[in-house]
Scaffold this motif. Structure first.
Motif, short mmCIF file in Angstrom:
data_model
loop_
_atom_site.label_atom_id
_atom_site.label_comp_id
_atom_site.label_asym_id
_atom_site.label_seq_id
_atom_site.Cartn_x
_atom_site.Cartn_y
_atom_site.Cartn_z
N LEU A 1 0.81 -1.05 -0.04
CA LEU A 1 -0.09 0.14 -0.05
C LEU A 1 0.78 1.26 0.00
N ILE A 2 2.17 0.99 0.01
CA ILE A 2 3.05 2.35 0.10
C ILE A 2 3.48 2.66 -1.30
N ARG A 3 3.35 4.08 -1.38
CA ARG A 3 3.43 4.60 -2.86
C ARG A 3 4.92 5.32 -3.04
N GLU A 4 5.76 5.39 -4.11
CA GLU A 4 6.99 6.09 -4.22
C GLU A 4 6.59 7.45 -4.85
N LYS A 5 6.07 8.49 -3.94
CA LYS A 5 5.80 9.74 -4.31
C LYS A 5 6.53 10.39 -5.38
N GLY B 1 12.56 -7.04 -4.66
CA GLY B 1 11.69 -6.13 -5.47
C GLY B 1 10.30 -5.84 -5.16
N LEU B 2 9.78 -5.93 -3.96
CA LEU B 2 8.25 -5.66 -3.98
C LEU B 2 7.99 -4.23 -4.44
N PHE B 3 8.69 -3.36 -4.20
CA PHE B 3 8.33 -1.99 -4.71
C PHE B 3 8.49 -1.63 -6.13
N ASP B 4 9.24 -2.65 -6.62
CA ASP B 4 9.40 -2.39 -8.17
C ASP B 4 7.99 -2.86 -8.84
N LEU B 5 7.16 -3.47 -7.97
CA LEU B 5 5.75 -4.26 -8.33
C LEU B 5 4.52 -3.21 -8.09
#
Length: 286
Positions: free
Chosen positions: A26-30, A101-105
């Motif tokens: 649920l975290i976003r790379e703003k 790589g979770l955040f890559d997805l």
């Protein structure tokens, strides 16, 4: 990830590691050029990570209390004191997911990129034993198969998802009575986007009798930005054909509770501010 969880003696409560991955998704790379989120999280110690997970769920409860309530099984363990063994296991799961790589997805601002895959389905499958999956009759549709089925819909053929996405009309209801973690609806949403439509302009509903799968549906609905008209029910569709209507009623009650809590909090904040102003006015320095 499952190996790290069990090696750290995380226990049999698979909703805990699934909940960790769900919260992180649920975290976003703003700002792609800003501080690296992955690094910021990895340097946190166990208690800091636990507090961060609590804050993630709380923040999303303010926006979608209905979906967070449906996902309760994934985060209610955070309401209690978390012992050191579980903290270590949670930290190991988060570290493994982020390094792989979770955040890559999932951290993209663009919902189309964020909806390219369902990360929670394989997490559920790898944490559950073969026997447990058989007992539940749990067989999740692989993403390529789901996409192919959406292609069939695009060709105008009929499926239970009840959407002819070759000619979609705003407001149509897209429903999956055996949703798993929602993979078929993810594919449908992607096809709508490819055709210039916003999934938020449609109504979505999904049902699964497994509480963890239904919880993952609720989280995925937020990750994939399916919009405000999403209903997730945890029920046996055959035994309860009114499952979606019942879930809608439950959701309305949850929103009312949220509004009541927020209203009381605002009143308390206003009273405290008034007290502070009064104290300032009556102080000798004034």
């Amino acid at each position: 990830m499952a190996e790290r969880w069990h090696n750290r003696h995380g226990g049999t409560a698979i909703e805990v590691p699934i909940g960790v991955i769900a919260a992180l998704s649920l975290i976003r790379e703003k700002d792609p050029n800003g501080p690296d989120l992955k690094t910021q999280i990895l340097v946190q110690d166990g208690p800091q990570l636990i507090e961060m997970l609590r804050e993630i769920w709380s923040a999303h409860w303010m926006h979608r209390p209905d979906l967070i309530e449906r996902a309760r099984i994934l985060h209610e363990w955070l309401n209690d004191e978390v012992d050191e063994y579980r903290i270590q296991a949670v930290h190991a799961v988060a570290e493994t997911a982020l390094k792989r790589g979770l955040f890559d997805l999932t951290a993209h601002e663009d919902p189309f990129l964020r909806s390219a895959t369902d990360v929670l389905s394989p997490v559920m499958m790898c944490l559950r034993s073969h026997g447990a999956r058989q007992g539940l009759g749990e067989y999740h549709t692989p993403a390529p198969v789901a996409d192919a089925m959406a292609d069939i819909l695009a060709a105008g053929q009929v499926m239970d998802m009840s959407l002819a996405i070759d000619d979609p009309r705003t407001g149509e209801h897209i429903h999956d009575p055996c949703a798993g973690s929602g993979g078929l609806l993810r594919s449908a949403a992607q096809h709508l986007r490819e055709r210039g439509h916003d999934p938020a302009d449609f109504q979505w509903s999904m049902v699964d009798f497994d509480p963890i799968a239904a919880a993952c549906c609720a989280v995925n609905a937020m990750v994939w930005e399916l919009g405000p008209r999403v209903t997730v029910a945890c029920a046996d569709t055959l035994a309860n054909p009114n499952a979606v209507a019942d879930a809608m009623k439950e959701a309305r009650a949850v929103f009312e509770h949220r509004d009541e809590v927020v209203g009381k909090a605002r009143i308390i904040a206003a009273l405290r501010q008034a007290e502070q102003l009064m104290e300032q006015a009556l102080s000798p320095a004034a």
